[in-house]
Write a protein that holds these residues in place. Structure first.
Motif, PDB file in Angstrom:
ATOM      1  N   PRO A  12       0.816  -1.191   0.000  1.00  0.00           N
ATOM      2  CA  PRO A  12       0.000   0.000   0.000  1.00  0.00           C
ATOM      3  C   PRO A  12       0.859   1.254   0.000  1.00  0.00           C
ATOM      4  N   ALA A  13       0.242   2.376  -0.319  1.00  0.00           N
ATOM      5  CA  ALA A  13       0.976   3.641  -0.376  1.00  0.00           C
ATOM      6  C   ALA A  13       1.725   3.877   0.926  1.00  0.00           C
ATOM      7  N   THR A  14       2.981   4.321   0.813  1.00  0.00           N
ATOM      8  CA  THR A  14       3.813   4.542   1.978  1.00  0.00           C
ATOM      9  C   THR A  14       3.440   5.851   2.644  1.00  0.00           C
ATOM     10  N   PRO A  15       3.198   5.865   3.962  1.00  0.00           N
ATOM     11  CA  PRO A  15       2.858   7.108   4.647  1.00  0.00           C
ATOM     12  C   PRO A  15       3.978   8.129   4.525  1.00  0.00           C
ATOM     13  N   VAL A  16       3.606   9.402   4.572  1.00  0.00           N
ATOM     14  CA  VAL A  16       4.599  10.475   4.539  1.00  0.00           C
ATOM     15  C   VAL A  16       5.569  10.290   5.695  1.00  0.00           C
ATOM     16  N   GLY A  17       6.872  10.402   5.407  1.00  0.00           N
ATOM     17  CA  GLY A  17       7.873  10.263   6.456  1.00  0.00           C
ATOM     18  C   GLY A  17       8.356   8.843   6.656  1.00  0.00           C
ATOM     19  N   VAL A  18       7.733   7.857   5.973  1.00  0.00           N
ATOM     20  CA  VAL A  18       8.166   6.469   6.094  1.00  0.00           C
ATOM     21  C   VAL A  18       8.884   6.092   4.801  1.00  0.00           C
ATOM     22  N   HIS A  19      10.095   5.618   4.904  1.00  0.00           N
ATOM     23  CA  HIS A  19      10.923   5.308   3.742  1.00  0.00           C
ATOM     24  C   HIS A  19      11.047   3.790   3.633  1.00  0.00           C
ATOM     25  N   ARG A  20      10.183   3.200   2.847  1.00  0.00           N
ATOM     26  CA  ARG A  20      10.138   1.748   2.758  1.00  0.00           C
ATOM     27  C   ARG A  20      11.357   1.203   2.018  1.00  0.00           C
ATOM     28  N   LEU A  21      12.044   0.246   2.642  1.00  0.00           N
ATOM     29  CA  LEU A  21      13.144  -0.449   1.993  1.00  0.00           C
ATOM     30  C   LEU A  21      12.589  -1.556   1.102  1.00  0.00           C
ATOM     31  N   GLN A  22      13.342  -1.891   0.081  1.00  0.00           N
ATOM     32  CA  GLN A  22      12.893  -2.923  -0.848  1.00  0.00           C
ATOM     33  C   GLN A  22      14.048  -3.853  -1.229  1.00  0.00           C
ATOM     34  N   TYR A  23      14.757  -4.337  -0.235  1.00  0.00           N
ATOM     35  CA  TYR A  23      15.776  -5.337  -0.520  1.00  0.00           C
ATOM     36  C   TYR A  23      15.106  -6.612  -1.055  1.00  0.00           C
ATOM     37  N   LEU A  24      15.649  -7.142  -2.115  1.00  0.00           N
ATOM     38  CA  LEU A  24      15.179  -8.421  -2.634  1.00  0.00           C
ATOM     39  C   LEU A  24      15.651  -9.526  -1.699  1.00  0.00           C
ATOM     40  N   VAL A  25      14.722 -10.311  -1.184  1.00  0.00           N
ATOM     41  CA  VAL A  25      15.054 -11.367  -0.230  1.00  0.00           C
ATOM     42  C   VAL A  25      14.375 -12.651  -0.676  1.00  0.00           C
ATOM     43  N   ASP A  26      15.161 -13.661  -0.962  1.00  0.00           N
ATOM     44  CA  ASP A  26      14.635 -14.981  -1.307  1.00  0.00           C
ATOM     45  C   ASP A  26      14.868 -15.918  -0.131  1.00  0.00           C
ATOM     46  N   ASP A  27      13.844 -16.635   0.285  1.00  0.00           N
ATOM     47  CA  ASP A  27      13.883 -17.464   1.485  1.00  0.00           C
ATOM     48  C   ASP A  27      13.441 -18.873   1.116  1.00  0.00           C
ATOM     49  N   THR A  28      14.320 -19.848   1.278  1.00  0.00           N
ATOM     50  CA  THR A  28      14.009 -21.220   0.895  1.00  0.00           C
ATOM     51  C   THR A  28      14.624 -22.185   1.902  1.00  0.00           C
ATOM     52  N   ARG A  29      14.194 -23.421   1.862  1.00  0.00           N
ATOM     53  CA  ARG A  29      14.783 -24.473   2.701  1.00  0.00           C
ATOM     54  C   ARG A  29      15.191 -25.659   1.836  1.00  0.00           C
ATOM     55  N   LEU A  30      16.365 -26.187   2.140  1.00  0.00           N
ATOM     56  CA  LEU A  30      16.763 -27.450   1.519  1.00  0.00           C
ATOM     57  C   LEU A  30      16.017 -28.591   2.197  1.00  0.00           C
ATOM     58  N   ASP A  31      16.022 -29.754   1.541  1.00  0.00           N
ATOM     59  CA  ASP A  31      15.322 -30.905   2.106  1.00  0.00           C
ATOM     60  C   ASP A  31      15.894 -31.333   3.452  1.00  0.00           C
ATOM     61  N   ASN A  32      17.165 -31.019   3.719  1.00  0.00           N
ATOM     62  CA  ASN A  32      17.768 -31.409   5.001  1.00  0.00           C
ATOM     63  C   ASN A  32      17.503 -30.387   6.110  1.00  0.00           C
TER      64      ASN A  32
END
Length: 441
Positions: A12-32
């Motif tokens: 949603p639209a970011t409120p005034v004064g809030v600086h949203r970060l947008q780091y790309l983050v991939d989260d996965t699990r191996l079978d082990n």
């Protein structure tokens, strides 16, 4: 295998004064069970490899303290295909850096290397996860290294036993946080090879770890490399962390007074605060910054600048993850000043914040400092990878890296007043006093 790619877009639209970060983050699990977090950053000069193991001093049994920190040293003492000392030497030979740290709730190991050496770093980490050389010679050698570290960093420096005393004042001896991470030297002396090998087999395995890769690699490369170097390791269920219930607030203002060879008397006021993941945590951090962070903080202005009663002021929370934590406000007295003269204004300022809260401008200043420090800390990939491991381990959500600054920005003066009243009531404090030898407390 469960995989998800979360970009932080479509919000949603970011409120005034809030600086949203947008780091790309991939989260996965191996079978082990190994959790793999990938943060692509094409502009980074190197790739950060960061492994968080979900074991710290809080996981140690009575009589077996110091094991988590001992392994911080043993993990560089050789593994199945790597000789003692070669891990660090191999990383430095390709222009990289490596280190490790231990705390109450985790142990982490990390390297930063050029992209061409990423495979080497991952191979080294997988080799010591799968086949560390835990033999009697290494145990005896690293045990002595830890003893020397304790002498240099704790026993022979002013206020070196401060953390140990604060833990003893705020936690029962049998509590998970009842001892510091470096542990008891008597316990290390009594440790057998079987004890230490059991600790390794229990905790140093994929299901108890988070691997974070941050730097100029793609999500696909990160996943493929994690699978290639770690996917062959067997799965073993990781131990469950026992639930720790919050301790009640202090009653009757317990005090601990010690006499030490220190340059000045020092006063520590402490409170039992909420655990790391509690909704009040960020407001507690802001409160402590308002009180003691920098020359514009209330306590610095009052005690250091205006009345000249103190040489220095500090405030921090230990950020403990199980049951509860400790918030501490510290003041070092000027020569000839008794510690009681410091306590009263410290408590008065706390009471005022609980009743009235900070001004809007005061809170805005502290938020701006948090934002500056936060963004500066996330710029190097090695620090960002560490923060991603922190969020994955403690919050089960590495994407929180994009959200926490927004949460801080949304806090109001009333939130600060509320946590001051709830968690920092003067009647619920405990006090640690350092007095100089032959001096007054």
């Amino acid at each position: 295998m469960h995989c998800m790619l979360r970009l932080g877009t479509g919000a949603p639209a970011t409120p005034v004064g809030v600086h949203r970060l947008q780091y790309l983050v991939d989260d996965t699990r191996l079978d082990n069970g190994l959790r793999v977090v990938v943060n692509p950053d094409a502009m980074a000069p190197g790739v950060a490899v960061n492994l968080w193991y979900r074991v710290g001093s809080a996981d140690e049994s009575p009589g077996c303290t110091g094991f988590a920190h001992l392994f911080e040293h043993l993990m560089f003492a050789g593994s199945m295909n790597v000789e003692n000392g070669e891990h660090l030497a191999a990383i430095q030979a390709v222009g990289g850096s490596a280190n490790a740290t231990t705390s109450f709730d985790r142990t982490n190991y990390f390297e930063t290397v050029g992209p061409q050496a990423l495979g080497l770093a991952l191979w080294l980490e997988a080799d010591r996860m799968s086949g560390l050389n835990v033999d009697q010679n290494n145990l005896d050698t690293q045990r002595e290294v830890v003893k020397e570290e304790k002498r240099q960093r704790y026993d022979n420096v002013p206020y070196g036993d401060q953390l140990e005393l604060l833990l003893a004042l705020n936690f029962p001896a049998e509590h998970a946080y009842g001892h510091p991470a470096i542990g008891s030297m008597a316990d290390l002396d009594a440790a057998t090879l079987d004890d230490v090998q059991w600790f390794y087999r229990t905790w140093y395995q994929p299901a108890a770890a988070v691997l974070t890769l941050s730097g100029p690699i793609s999500v696909e490369q990160g996943r493929e490399l994690a699978h290639r170097f770690f996917g062959w390791l067997p799965h073993s269920p990781a131990p469950q962390t026992p639930a720790e219930h919050p301790l009640p607030q202090h009653l009757d203002n317990p005090e601990l007074v010690v006499e030490r060879d220190v340059p000045r008397p020092m006063l520590h006021l402490c409170w039992r605060t909420p655990k790391l993941t509690h909704p009040d945590r960020l407001a507690v951090d802001l409160l402590l910054a308002l009180l003691a962070d920098g020359q514009s903080s209330r306590l610095h202005r009052k005690l250091v600048r205006d009345t000249e009663l103190a040489e220095g002021i500090g405030g921090y929370d230990l950020g403990l993850a199980r049951g509860g934590s400790i918030g501490v406000i510290s003041s070092r007295a000027r020569e000839g000043v008794e510690l009681d003269r410091l306590a009263e204004p410290m408590l008065d300022i706390l009471a005022d914040l609980a009743q009235h809260g900070p001004s809007e401008s005061e809170l805005a200043r502290v938020k701006a400092g948090f934002e500056r420090e936060w963004l500066s800390a996330l710029a190097p990939v090695e620090d960002r990878a560490d923060q991603l491991g922190f969020y994955a381990t403690h919050f089960d959500d590495p994407l929180r890296i994009n959200e926490e600054l927004d949460e801080i920005e949304r806090l109001e003066p009333t939130d600060i007043a509320r946590v001051a009243a709830r968690w920092f009531d003067p009647d619920n404090r405990a006090t640690l006093r350092y007095q100089t030898k032959g001096g007054a407390a």
